[in-house]
Design an enzyme around this catalytic site. Sequence first.
Site, mmCIF file in Angstrom:
data_model
loop_
_atom_site.group_PDB
_atom_site.id
_atom_site.type_symbol
_atom_site.label_atom_id
_atom_site.label_comp_id
_atom_site.label_asym_id
_atom_site.label_seq_id
_atom_site.Cartn_x
_atom_site.Cartn_y
_atom_site.Cartn_z
ATOM 1 N N ILE A 1 0.826 -1.212 0.000
ATOM 2 C CA ILE A 1 0.000 0.000 0.000
ATOM 3 C C ILE A 1 0.858 1.259 0.000
ATOM 4 C CG2 ILE A 1 -1.836 -1.197 1.255
ATOM 5 C CD1 ILE A 1 -1.071 0.551 3.710
ATOM 6 N N ASP A 2 2.153 1.127 0.299
ATOM 7 C CA ASP A 2 3.016 2.302 0.463
ATOM 8 C C ASP A 2 3.346 3.015 -0.846
ATOM 9 O OD1 ASP A 2 3.111 1.739 3.186
ATOM 10 O OD2 ASP A 2 4.928 0.536 2.996
#
EC number: 2.7.1.11
Length: 320
Positions: free
Chosen positions: A127-128
Amino acid sequence: MIKKIGVLTSGGDAPGMNAAIRGVVRAALSKGLDVYGIHDGYLGLYEGRIEQLDRHSVSDVINRGGTFLGSARFPEFRDEKVREKAVENMREFGLDALVVIGGDGSYLGAKRLTEMGFPCIGLPGTIDNDVAGTDYTIGYFTALETVVEAIDRLRDTSSSHQRISIVEVMGRYCGDLTLAAAIAGGCEYIVLPEVEFKREDLVEEIKVGITKGKKHAIVAITEHICDVDELAKFIEQETGRETRSTVLGHIQRGGAPVAYDRILASRMGAYSIELLLQGYGGRCVGIQNEKLVHHDIIDAVENMKRPFKGDWLDTAKMLF
């Protein structure tokens, strides 16, 4: 000639990983390959927890968050003897190649296995959005929706109490998720790892806002920059405005993947099979300008730098 491939998910989970596994499995089966799922990432590869997958194994998973294969952090995989045991297990199951879904650390494991004679392809699952060689990672857009929804809810309560709210967003050392969520959520102030931060400067900006009539505000900040509870106390002390901090934490990783993440994961999963059949190994898949691309893993991890979206930050400042 590749006949059997394995697939695993490694590192932190991300929405869309199941869709990526499905893409790998269905594409491989369509090419006449056998597919094996490895449970709990490199740990499962080391322990030999490997099972054959078929079309039904990935039915009804495209809409599910997390990863049904499981994931685990396994730093011991850096040890050559540990990798040799993993290779032994791959040989036992007759695997010829491997698709690894994860972040930078997962990529390095894939590169090492390629060097040991087992071609691997890496797919960016985090998700980063901090993986080089791709505009977007699998899971990023779902997490973005989750963060924006949280900001919207915080705004409701902040405005009701004329309060300053600090929201800490994941991202490790990349501010993409925070920046995009701040723009979409209309946050008044943004603190990113790519930009030098002094809490005194933030307080001065908040004071300027107060003199302009702002009754409440949202501060979006990427994790690991500072202790947000301490920052909240400092802001309240310096401004006289009630200030509260919220750490969104692992809720950002969960939930059904949004449509774009499902599409991205499916495309990347299928593309990884194409690359393996073309004889590639030690490569990582990305999407740039909506086109699928692939890069050498070491080049991506060590030499490529993700461009900071400075123009996005400029836009955000104009809108606040």
